[in-house]
Design a protein around this motif. Structure first.
Motif, short mmCIF file in Angstrom:
data_model
loop_
_atom_site.label_atom_id
_atom_site.label_comp_id
_atom_site.label_asym_id
_atom_site.label_seq_id
_atom_site.Cartn_x
_atom_site.Cartn_y
_atom_site.Cartn_z
N ASN A 176 45.16 42.10 33.86
CA ASN A 176 45.85 41.25 34.83
C ASN A 176 46.12 42.00 36.14
O ASN A 176 46.00 41.42 37.22
N VAL A 177 46.47 43.27 36.02
CA VAL A 177 46.69 44.10 37.22
C VAL A 177 45.39 44.22 38.01
O VAL A 177 45.38 44.09 39.24
N LEU B 37 41.85 42.70 42.63
CA LEU B 37 40.58 42.18 43.15
C LEU B 37 40.81 40.95 44.03
O LEU B 37 40.17 40.79 45.08
N GLU B 38 41.72 40.09 43.58
CA GLU B 38 41.98 38.87 44.34
C GLU B 38 42.68 39.20 45.66
O GLU B 38 42.37 38.60 46.70
N LYS B 39 43.59 40.15 45.63
CA LYS B 39 44.36 40.51 46.83
C LYS B 39 43.50 41.25 47.85
O LYS B 39 43.53 40.93 49.05
N ASP B 40 42.72 42.23 47.39
CA ASP B 40 41.97 43.09 48.31
C ASP B 40 40.60 42.53 48.69
O ASP B 40 40.13 42.76 49.82
N PHE B 41 39.97 41.82 47.76
CA PHE B 41 38.60 41.35 48.01
C PHE B 41 38.45 39.83 47.93
O PHE B 41 37.34 39.31 48.07
N GLU B 42 39.56 39.12 47.69
CA GLU B 42 39.53 37.65 47.57
C GLU B 42 38.53 37.20 46.52
O GLU B 42 37.80 36.23 46.70
N CYS C 38 29.87 35.51 43.06
CA CYS C 38 31.27 35.80 43.33
C CYS C 38 31.97 34.51 43.78
O CYS C 38 31.53 33.86 44.73
N SER C 39 33.03 34.15 43.07
CA SER C 39 33.75 32.91 43.36
C SER C 39 35.16 33.21 43.87
O SER C 39 35.79 34.18 43.46
N GLU C 40 35.64 32.36 44.75
CA GLU C 40 37.00 32.50 45.27
C GLU C 40 38.04 31.91 44.31
O GLU C 40 39.23 32.20 44.44
#
Length: 269
Positions: free
Chosen positions: A91-92, A97-102, A166-168
């Motif tokens: 989860n971390v 990944l979501e925060k830094d690379f969307e 790669c998906s958002e």
């Protein structure tokens, strides 16, 4: 769904055949191990309810619509990670990944390695145009003398080749489910045997299967109860009343999360 339904049917059959037989066999032991009632007498409560049955009927009718509405609108989530601690390594990492690379998700396309290179590129170009897709990458993107053989072996086997998307969007959301369906349609139009795989497609399959299975098990359970009560008590109205009360109780229970603003994992629905 068939396994769960079969379990319900077998359970009901055992309850009306094996259970009575075992009670008769162990009747002596049952009598010897009797104890005092743990629950106090409910005669007064029963008398009160019976005496004021019209009031309880009105309460039932008043609560019926809110219970059904809440039950039908309780939000269910299928992402198991959502119910796990946020400090978990996976989860971390996903949050980072979501925060830094969307990056919300990584899908993979498993396709025939002998597919024409031009067709592969056309397919990936179409996938790139799907809403929420950030980029795609495949062997065509990496071909060159500088690509190590071990990397090539990771992306291509004797029969299959992998491409990455790669998906958002996050897993188990309506957005990603729609995206996966669109990508799958595109992929199938180029290779009937190709598959879209990964965490999000797995969650989508889980949702599609469990939605059908849970509904089927619920219907079969109610039908089994209806038939047993109808046969035992030789009545049509009594099983209708009993099943209605059971369904009402389930609806009330499932409506609480909706009115409390709580989402439930699919296993609790």
């Amino acid at each position: 769904g068939i396994v769960m339904a079969k379990g319900v049917v077998i359970g009901v059959i055992c309850c009306v055949t094996v259970l009575p037989a075992m009670i008769l066999v162990f009747d002596g032991a049952i009598e010897k191990t009797k104890h005092k009632a743990l629950i106090p007498s409910l005669d007064k409560a029963s008398g009160f309810i019976t005496k004021h049955y019209k009031v309880w009927l009105i309460i039932f009718l008043v609560l019926l619509y809110p219970a059904i509405y809440g039950n039908n609108h309780t939000k269910i989530y299928y992402n198991i990670a959502q119910s796990l601690p946020g400090s978990l390594d996976s989860n971390v990492a996903n949050e980072k990944l979501e925060k830094d690379f969307e990056m919300g998700n990584m899908h993979m396309i498993l396709m025939d390695k002998n597919m024409d290179g031009v067709q592969k590129q056309k397919m990936l170009d179409q996938v790139d145009e799907v809403d929420g897709v950030k980029w795609t990458i495949s062997m065509n993107s990496l071909i060159g003398p500088s690509v190590p053989d071990d990397i090539k072996s990771m992306l291509k086997s004797d029969h299959y080749e992998l491409a990455f998307i790669c998906s958002e969007y996050a897993s188990a959301t309506d957005q990603v489910n729609t995206q996966i369906a669109q990508i799958d349609d595109i992929v199938k139009s180029y290779d009937d045997d190709a598959m879209v795989i990964g965490e999000a497609p797995l969650m989508k399959d889980l949702q599609d299967v469990t939605d059908v299975d849970l509904t089927m098990v619920n219907v079969l359970s109610m039908a089994a109860i209806f038939l047993i009560i109808m046969i035992v008590f030789k009545s049509i109205s009594l099983p209708v009343i009993l099943v209605s009360v059971i369904e009402f109780a389930i609806a009330v229970n499932m409506a609480f999360p909706y009115y409390m603003g709580t989402e439930l994992p699919f296993v609790a629905s």
